[in-house]
Each structure stands twice: as C-alpha cells, then as structure tokens.
Design a protein around this motif. Structure first.
Motif, PDB file in Angstrom:
ATOM      1  N   GLN A 126      73.476  44.036  75.688  1.00 25.03           N
ATOM      2  CA  GLN A 126      73.034  44.045  77.076  1.00 25.03           C
ATOM      3  C   GLN A 126      74.188  43.791  78.046  1.00 25.03           C
ATOM      4  OE1 GLN A 126      70.696  40.550  78.264  1.00 25.03           O
ATOM      5  NE2 GLN A 126      71.000  39.719  76.206  1.00 25.03           N
ATOM      6  N   ASN A 127      75.415  43.856  77.524  1.00 28.16           N
ATOM      7  CA  ASN A 127      76.562  43.510  78.361  1.00 28.16           C
ATOM      8  C   ASN A 127      76.943  44.639  79.316  1.00 28.16           C
ATOM      9  OD1 ASN A 127      78.996  41.682  78.870  1.00 28.16           O
ATOM     10  ND2 ASN A 127      79.974  43.609  78.336  1.00 28.16           N
ATOM     11  N   GLU A 128      76.794  45.904  78.862  1.00 28.12           N
ATOM     12  CA  GLU A 128      77.239  47.030  79.683  1.00 28.12           C
ATOM     13  C   GLU A 128      76.221  47.334  80.778  1.00 28.12           C
ATOM     14  OE1 GLU A 128      80.116  47.853  79.094  1.00 28.12           O
ATOM     15  OE2 GLU A 128      80.497  47.374  76.996  1.00 28.12           O
ATOM     16  N   ARG A 129      76.677  48.076  81.783  1.00 23.44           N
ATOM     17  CA  ARG A 129      75.813  48.371  82.925  1.00 23.44           C
ATOM     18  C   ARG A 129      74.835  49.512  82.653  1.00 23.44           C
ATOM     19  NH1 ARG A 129      77.143  46.296  87.954  1.00 23.44           N
ATOM     20  NH2 ARG A 129      78.972  44.934  87.955  1.00 23.44           N
ATOM     21  N   SER A 130      75.180  50.407  81.748  1.00 18.98           N
ATOM     22  CA  SER A 130      74.305  51.551  81.504  1.00 18.98           C
ATOM     23  C   SER A 130      73.679  51.474  80.121  1.00 18.98           C
ATOM     24  CB  SER A 130      75.070  52.866  81.640  1.00 18.98           C
ATOM     25  OG  SER A 130      75.863  53.115  80.498  1.00 18.98           O
ATOM     26  N   GLN A 131      72.512  52.087  80.006  1.00 23.82           N
ATOM     27  CA  GLN A 131      71.810  52.124  78.732  1.00 23.82           C
ATOM     28  C   GLN A 131      72.614  52.905  77.697  1.00 23.82           C
ATOM     29  OE1 GLN A 131      67.875  54.370  77.303  1.00 23.82           O
ATOM     30  NE2 GLN A 131      67.468  52.935  78.976  1.00 23.82           N
ATOM     31  N   ILE A 132      73.290  53.970  78.139  1.00 26.52           N
ATOM     32  CA  ILE A 132      74.088  54.791  77.222  1.00 26.52           C
ATOM     33  C   ILE A 132      75.223  53.967  76.624  1.00 26.52           C
ATOM     34  CG2 ILE A 132      75.657  56.754  77.066  1.00 26.52           C
ATOM     35  CD1 ILE A 132      73.939  58.152  79.195  1.00 26.52           C
ATOM     36  N   GLN A 133      75.920  53.196  77.467  1.00 25.42           N
ATOM     37  CA  GLN A 133      77.023  52.360  76.969  1.00 25.42           C
ATOM     38  C   GLN A 133      76.521  51.294  76.006  1.00 25.42           C
ATOM     39  OE1 GLN A 133      78.420  51.268  80.945  1.00 25.42           O
ATOM     40  NE2 GLN A 133      80.412  52.164  80.464  1.00 25.42           N
ATOM     41  N   ASN A 134      75.387  50.673  76.353  1.00 27.26           N
ATOM     42  CA  ASN A 134      74.820  49.648  75.476  1.00 27.26           C
ATOM     43  C   ASN A 134      74.402  50.245  74.133  1.00 27.26           C
ATOM     44  OD1 ASN A 134      75.020  47.170  76.871  1.00 27.26           O
ATOM     45  ND2 ASN A 134      73.352  47.743  78.216  1.00 27.26           N
ATOM     46  N   ARG A 135      73.878  51.456  74.166  1.00 28.11           N
ATOM     47  CA  ARG A 135      73.468  52.100  72.916  1.00 28.11           C
ATOM     48  C   ARG A 135      74.691  52.403  72.052  1.00 28.11           C
ATOM     49  NH1 ARG A 135      69.203  56.849  71.448  1.00 28.11           N
ATOM     50  NH2 ARG A 135      70.206  57.535  69.533  1.00 28.11           N
ATOM     51  N   GLU A 136      75.758  52.915  72.656  1.00 27.14           N
ATOM     52  CA  GLU A 136      76.977  53.218  71.907  1.00 27.14           C
ATOM     53  C   GLU A 136      77.545  51.952  71.258  1.00 27.14           C
ATOM     54  OE1 GLU A 136      79.551  55.072  74.706  1.00 27.14           O
ATOM     55  OE2 GLU A 136      78.599  57.046  74.553  1.00 27.14           O
ATOM     56  N   THR A 137      77.568  50.865  72.032  1.00 27.30           N
ATOM     57  CA  THR A 137      78.092  49.608  71.503  1.00 27.30           C
ATOM     58  C   THR A 137      77.189  49.076  70.399  1.00 27.30           C
ATOM     59  OG1 THR A 137      79.096  49.069  73.637  1.00 27.30           O
ATOM     60  CG2 THR A 137      78.808  47.260  72.085  1.00 27.30           C
ATOM     61  N   ALA A 138      75.882  49.139  70.597  1.00 28.80           N
ATOM     62  CA  ALA A 138      74.937  48.659  69.586  1.00 28.80           C
ATOM     63  C   ALA A 138      75.074  49.456  68.288  1.00 28.80           C
ATOM     64  CB  ALA A 138      73.510  48.745  70.115  1.00 28.80           C
ATOM     65  N   MET A 139      75.322  50.750  68.390  1.00 33.65           N
ATOM     66  CA  MET A 139      75.495  51.570  67.187  1.00 33.65           C
ATOM     67  C   MET A 139      76.755  51.160  66.431  1.00 33.65           C
ATOM     68  SD  MET A 139      73.035  53.616  66.513  1.00 33.65           S
ATOM     69  CE  MET A 139      73.828  54.738  65.361  1.00 33.65           C
ATOM     70  N   LYS A 140      77.810  50.804  67.169  1.00 36.42           N
ATOM     71  CA  LYS A 140      79.033  50.317  66.512  1.00 36.42           C
ATOM     72  C   LYS A 140      78.751  49.026  65.748  1.00 36.42           C
ATOM     73  CE  LYS A 140      82.624  52.252  69.511  1.00 36.42           C
ATOM     74  NZ  LYS A 140      83.766  51.942  70.406  1.00 36.42           N
ATOM     75  N   VAL A 141      77.986  48.133  66.389  1.00 40.38           N
ATOM     76  CA  VAL A 141      77.637  46.872  65.731  1.00 40.38           C
ATOM     77  C   VAL A 141      76.808  47.145  64.481  1.00 40.38           C
ATOM     78  CG1 VAL A 141      76.423  44.683  65.978  1.00 40.38           C
ATOM     79  CG2 VAL A 141      77.753  45.585  67.900  1.00 40.38           C
ATOM     80  N   LEU A 142      75.849  48.068  64.580  1.00 41.83           N
ATOM     81  CA  LEU A 142      75.000  48.406  63.438  1.00 41.83           C
ATOM     82  C   LEU A 142      75.831  48.972  62.290  1.00 41.83           C
ATOM     83  CD1 LEU A 142      72.253  48.749  62.095  1.00 41.83           C
ATOM     84  CD2 LEU A 142      72.024  50.954  63.272  1.00 41.83           C
ATOM     85  N   LYS A 143      76.754  49.858  62.611  1.00 45.16           N
ATOM     86  CA  LYS A 143      77.611  50.425  61.562  1.00 45.16           C
ATOM     87  C   LYS A 143      78.423  49.328  60.883  1.00 45.16           C
ATOM     88  CE  LYS A 143      78.135  55.104  63.423  1.00 45.16           C
ATOM     89  NZ  LYS A 143      79.077  56.108  63.980  1.00 45.16           N
ATOM     90  N   GLY A 144      78.925  48.376  61.687  1.00 47.45           N
ATOM     91  CA  GLY A 144      79.670  47.267  61.114  1.00 47.45           C
ATOM     92  C   GLY A 144      78.819  46.438  60.172  1.00 47.45           C
TER      93      GLY A 144
END
Length: 365
Positions: A274-292
C-alpha cells in the motif's frame, strides 16, 4: 607502544588472511573478466538494451571493487613488511600511521571475506523483510517495532535504501505487521542471516509492577526476484483484492482504493502493498514480493532435505535464532553460532555485522 615483534606477529596474521583470499578467488581471472566487460561497455550498441547494459555495469563495478580491495590489502601488507625492515635497520617509522593501516586491513579483510562468502546467485538481490509479533499483544508488538527500527538503522549504516511497503500499527504501541524492501548490493546475502524468531527479555515498560517479560517476534527475509530467475505464476492461482491504504505511504496515498492484496491460492501465501500511489505500482511491487516468497519456499524445502544430512548445521526455519536479554544482565546471543555481546543497545542501534559474519562463516564450513 607497538614493538617490532608486534609488527611481525601482525604481518604473519595478515599473510594468512591474504592466503585464504587467494584460495577463494582467482584474482588474475577476475582481472581478465573485468577487461572483457570493459570492452563490452565501449561497443557502439552497448546501450541499445538499457537493462542488459545496467547489469553489465553493475557486474563490472563489483569486479573492480574486488580488484581494488585486493590490491589495497597487498599494499598495506607490503608497507608493514617494509616498516619491519626499516626498524631492523634502526630507521624511524611512524607507528601511529602503521596502527591506522593495521585497523584498515582488518576491516577491509573482513568486508572482503564477507563478499566471498556471498556466492549464491540470489545473494546479490535486494531483500524483502517481513516483521510479525508473537503472542503477547502490546509487549510483542512493541518488540516488533524495536526490530523494525534495528534493521532500518542497520540499512542506514550499510547505505541501503529501506522502503516501507506495508505497515500496520499496533493496538496500543508497536507494530502489528510491516514489510520493507531493502535495496543495495548483496542486501539479501547479508540479511538472510536474520530470518527467524527473535526473543526479548526485559523489564516491561507496559507493566506497572515492573516485572520481567519475555517477548517474541519473527523476521522473515526473502530475495526480491529479478528476471534472471524464472518464477512461473499462473494468473488463475491468484486472488487480487484492492482496498484503501491506511499505512505510512505519504500524503494522498489513502485517498483511493490503491492498496493491493494478492493471495496465491495453492500455497495460501498472502502479500499486501500500500506504499505506492497507484494500484498498478502496488500490484507490481506485490507480485515481486510474492515471487520472492515462492522462491524462498523452494529454498526452505531444499534446506529441509539438506538438514537430514548436515548434523543440524541448518536450523529449521522459524526457530528461535537470537536472544536479546536486558534483565537481570545485558547480553545478545545468537543461538546458531554462539556469538554474543554485552552491548545490547549498540545491537538495537543496528550493529549487526559480527552476527551476520559469524553466521555466514558457519554456513560455509
């Protein structure tokens, strides 16, 4: 006052350090590899693929640092060797300057050895750290916040960026949960040593009777996966929810449903951002975390198999790794390596290098 015998003893100690480094790295090959990469950087089409070019530059800088530090270690060794010769000939030598060089050698040698210990392909990646309190309500949530601060201070000292991805305040004090991205060279390689349960013993500031309390919190560290490692995720295995941000995201971050929660249904792994301003950015970051997390899950399975053959060298994930005792005495002890220190306040201020070095050294023995 340093004597010639002290210098001879130090020189012998340093010669052993250099020999160990020689055994761990082929410095001539490293220099040739650096020259090959330098040739690539001057080719006309080098910047046609920016991502690839950046990786080449990063690798070149890494090799240059190894070469520079290796040559500096040899320079210091030769300076001490020359100083001994001069003292034997009754020549004057600036012993204060030599003392500074000895200190520099020891720091540089330890840093160099750490880099050589970080040889796994994922060690160079950025790190994702999750913080979760154990049972105990406010006590554990406050301890969770103390750990959050400790690692943020450690990252400051290492020159790493510590970016909060998700943050949930405790009911009365502390943190219920938090996730941070640590960016910098070998961030995961260093911080992987910190994954596990941390135990605190202290006089509680929340107990009006002044009794001693024991609190637990877990720290989980994952690599931030880049495109050099393939992690296949089927979109049909994901449930993606959006909601309004409530964490420490800055002005405007909580005015829309920009926060993202992703659930990986086969493993029931849940990640939020929830840190980024846009839903797209938050989704991209969340996917990186999930892959990790998925990558780390596979590593855990491999380590569980290896543990059967390693006489307990590899600790089970989730086990208590370190105790921080502040009453009736002060001591921080790592239960895997038995390294300990009586300066608990310094540790909580981010002084973790000795703990990390001891762990990494143990893992390659």
């Amino acid at each position: 006052m340093m004597t010639i015998e002290d210098l001879k003893k130090t020189l012998y100690e340093f010669s052993e350090d250099i020999d160990k480094i020689h055994q761990s790295i082929d410095i001539d090959k490293t220099k040739n590899d650096a020259k090959d990469l330098e040739k690539l950087t001057i080719s006309p089409d080098f910047w046609s693929n920016n991502d690839k070019a950046q990786k080449v530059i990063a690798k070149l800088n890494e090799l240059r640092d190894l070469i520079k530090d290796f040559e500096r270690l040899n320079d210091i060794y030769e300076t001490i060797e020359l100083s001994i010769e001069l003292l034997n000939e009754s020549e004057s030598v600036d012993l204060d300057e030599i003392s500074l060089l000895i200190k520099e050698f020891r720091q540089l040698s330890k840093s160099y050895t750490l880099k050589l210990l970080l040889s796994e392909p994922y060690d160079k990646f950025n790190a994702i750290i999750e913080f979760h309190p154990g049972a105990g309500g406010t006590e554990s949530q406050d301890w969770n916040a103390m750990l959050f601060r400790m690692y943020s201070r450690y990252c400051d000292q290492k020159g790493y960026q510590f970016k909060v991805l998700d943050y949930l305040d405790g009911d009365e004090a502390g943190i219920k949960s938090a996730t941070a991205l640590v960016s910098g060279p070998y961030a995961y390689g260093y911080l992987k040593a910190e994954s596990g349960v941390h135990r605190l013993v202290r006089i509680s500031p929340f107990d009006s009777s002044g009794r001693r309390h024991t609190s637990f919190a877990s720290v989980k560290v994952y690599p931030e996966i880049d495109d050099t490692i393939q992690i296949d995720i089927d979109e049909s295995d994901l449930r993606i929810d959006t909601y309004r941000s409530s964490g420490k995201g800055g002005q405007g971050v909580n005015t829309t449903d920009s926060a993202v929660r992703i659930t990986h249904l086969p493993t029931n792994i849940v990640v939020t951002c929830q840190n980024e301003r846009s839903q797209i950015q938050n989704r991209e970051t969340a996917m990186k975390v999930l892959k990790g997390k998925l990558y780390n899950l596979e590593l855990e399975k491999q380590q569980e198999q290896l543990a059967k053959f390693h006489d307990g060298k590899l600790n089970a994930f989730g086990s208590q790794i370190r105790s921080y005792v502040f009453h009736p005495y002060t001591m921080v002890k790592d239960h895997r390596t038995n390294y300990e220190t009586g300066n608990g306040d310094k540790v909580l201020d981010g002084d973790l290098d000795e703990f990390i070095f001891s762990y990494l050294s143990m893992m390659v023995k």
